[in-house]
Design an enzyme around this catalytic site. Structure first.
Site, PDB file in Angstrom:
ATOM      1  N   SER A 177       0.842  -1.188   0.000  1.00  0.00           N
ATOM      2  CA  SER A 177       0.000   0.000   0.000  1.00  0.00           C
ATOM      3  C   SER A 177       0.887   1.252   0.000  1.00  0.00           C
ATOM      4  O   SER A 177       1.766   1.404  -0.846  1.00  0.00           O
ATOM      5  CB  SER A 177      -0.931  -0.046   1.218  1.00  0.00           C
ATOM      6  OG  SER A 177      -1.982   0.860   1.103  1.00  0.00           O
ATOM      7  N   ASP A 233      -8.233  -5.470  -6.088  1.00  0.00           N
ATOM      8  CA  ASP A 233      -7.676  -4.494  -5.146  1.00  0.00           C
ATOM      9  C   ASP A 233      -7.838  -3.090  -5.728  1.00  0.00           C
ATOM     10  O   ASP A 233      -7.398  -2.799  -6.834  1.00  0.00           O
ATOM     11  CB  ASP A 233      -6.201  -4.811  -4.911  1.00  0.00           C
ATOM     12  CG  ASP A 233      -5.523  -3.853  -3.931  1.00  0.00           C
ATOM     13  OD1 ASP A 233      -6.129  -2.849  -3.546  1.00  0.00           O
ATOM     14  OD2 ASP A 233      -4.369  -4.140  -3.565  1.00  0.00           O
ATOM     15  N   ASP A 296      -9.470  -7.424  -1.021  1.00  0.00           N
ATOM     16  CA  ASP A 296      -8.367  -7.883  -1.872  1.00  0.00           C
ATOM     17  C   ASP A 296      -7.090  -7.091  -1.592  1.00  0.00           C
ATOM     18  O   ASP A 296      -5.983  -7.594  -1.793  1.00  0.00           O
ATOM     19  CB  ASP A 296      -8.730  -7.749  -3.356  1.00  0.00           C
ATOM     20  CG  ASP A 296      -9.686  -8.837  -3.823  1.00  0.00           C
ATOM     21  OD1 ASP A 296      -9.935  -9.786  -3.059  1.00  0.00           O
ATOM     22  OD2 ASP A 296     -10.188  -8.732  -4.956  1.00  0.00           O
ATOM     23  N   HIS A 297      -7.263  -5.859  -1.130  1.00  0.00           N
ATOM     24  CA  HIS A 297      -6.103  -5.028  -0.816  1.00  0.00           C
ATOM     25  C   HIS A 297      -5.406  -5.500   0.451  1.00  0.00           C
ATOM     26  O   HIS A 297      -4.181  -5.346   0.593  1.00  0.00           O
ATOM     27  CB  HIS A 297      -6.535  -3.567  -0.647  1.00  0.00           C
ATOM     28  CG  HIS A 297      -5.407  -2.637  -0.329  1.00  0.00           C
ATOM     29  ND1 HIS A 297      -4.358  -2.414  -1.189  1.00  0.00           N
ATOM     30  CD2 HIS A 297      -5.151  -1.872   0.779  1.00  0.00           C
ATOM     31  CE1 HIS A 297      -3.515  -1.540  -0.649  1.00  0.00           C
ATOM     32  NE2 HIS A 297      -3.965  -1.216   0.553  1.00  0.00           N
TER      33      HIS A 297
END
Length: 358
Positions: A177, A233, A296-297
């Site tokens: 991220s 994501d 999904d992230h």
């Protein structure tokens, strides 16, 4: 009876796909000079990227946290950096099995992931990257690494390790991220400003950080870079890419590896990894689907990538760590140890297939 037959057919299909692609990796033909994706390295580095979310610095520094095992067992942490001003965290250490320095940056913690993702929609290209004509990035992404305590502490730790392990030890930078964004700036900095040659970057679910000109420079300078994206994501889709304004919009650098989930009745059967083209914005990879998933992230290769809870910036540390710790005038915290004597085989440079020992 019909449902059993369907399950049987799905099982056969899964077997055939897995057999055809080895570990479920769909490889595209690459140029002779283009690095090749290493699945084994990816599933190892995702554990390093997960461990940096540990808020108990005692467990992180001693590598005894729940996430500090599996493929990363016996990792030796050299430096933990906690920037309280900007709520940033990173660590540097030595992975003897990889013959490499590992640098990992944590993603966002201070606010909810939903709020952080919402903010990504509005981030502007507002900073000219130094000495790269026409290359623009967002100042927040750039400053999180360059203008905080992270950069000097990371560079100092690398210098200490190299005194023991030699100047040619490999360097691998990773993060998830926002941590992936910082990892990419770190990798570029090591090549451009520190003259490092054996640098590899692998990130998970990172956002776009600059424009097309920046992506071009980056791909030339740090070619051994892979951005892993997981199915839908949403973060890799942000800040937005506008196809009709390619020079005025954010643009990913290559190489993306898109992990597409194949599921049945909400149960993921397997993930197929597709190595995408060298544009950074392959329309047949993550851009082929809507990026609308936070779940999904927060999970890659079955590994959770998040803090235990979304809260204000805070840490836990045992008093026994005081002999390793120091604080600067702003209250930022550093845990440091002397690099242990080298007792591993000779280091080897990063090959096109990733780490040569894998």
């Amino acid at each position: 009876m019909g449902q059993k037959r369907l399950l049987f057919l799905l099982a056969v299909f899964t077997f055939l796909v897995s057999s055809s692609y080895g570990r479920g990796v769909l490889k595209l033909k690459s140029d002779d000079d283009r690095p090749v994706y290493n699945h084994t390295l990816a599933v190892t580095l995702v554990e390093y990227a997960s461990a940096v979310y540990e808020s108990d610095l005692t467990k992180l520094f001693t590598w005894t946290c729940e996430r500090c095992n599996g493929l990363t067992k016996d990792f030796e942490v050299i430096e933990v950096i906690f920037d309280v001003e900007h709520c940033l965290q990173a660590y540097v250490g030595v992975a003897k099995d990889l013959n490499a320095i590992i640098i990992a940056f944590r993603g966002t913690q201070e606010h909810s992931i939903q709020n952080w993702v919402s903010d990504l929609f509005w981030k502007q290209l507002d900073l000219n990257y130094p000495d790269m004509p026409d290359a623009m990035v967002h100042h927040g992404f750039y400053s999180a690494y360059h203008n905080t305590t992270l950069r000097p502490a990371v560079l100092d730790a690398i210098t200490r390790v190299k005194k023991v392990y030699g100047a040619n030890i490999n360097i691998i930078v990773t993060g998830h991220s926002m941590g992936g964004a910082m990892a990419s700036f770190c990798g570029l900095d090591l090549v451009v400003n520190e003259g490092e040659e054996n640098v590899q970057v692998m990130t998970f679910g990172q956002p776009r950080v600059g424009n097309a000109a920046f992506a071009s420079y980056y791909s030339l300078l740090v070619p051994n870079t892979f951005r892993i994206t997981h199915d839908r994501d949403m973060v890799p889709h942000l800040p937005p890419y506008y196809y009709h304004f390619p020079q005025k919009t954010y643009h990913h650098f290559p190489t993306e590896v898109w992990v597409k989930d194949f599921s049945f009745s909400n149960f993921v059967l397997f993930g197929l990894e597709k190595v995408c083209d060298n544009t950074g914005e392959d329309p047949t990879c993550s851009r082929s689907v809507r990026g609308n998933s936070i779940s999904d992230h927060l999970r890659y290769f079955g590994v959770e990538l998040k803090c235990e809870s979304w809260r204000q910036c805070s840490i836990v540390m045992n008093q026994d760590m005081e002999r390793y710790s120091r604080k600067d005038s702003r209250g930022n915290l550093f845990l440091s140890r002397t690099v242990p004597p080298k007792d591993v085989v000779k280091t080897s440079s990063l090959s096109k297939t990733g780490i040569s020992s894998l």
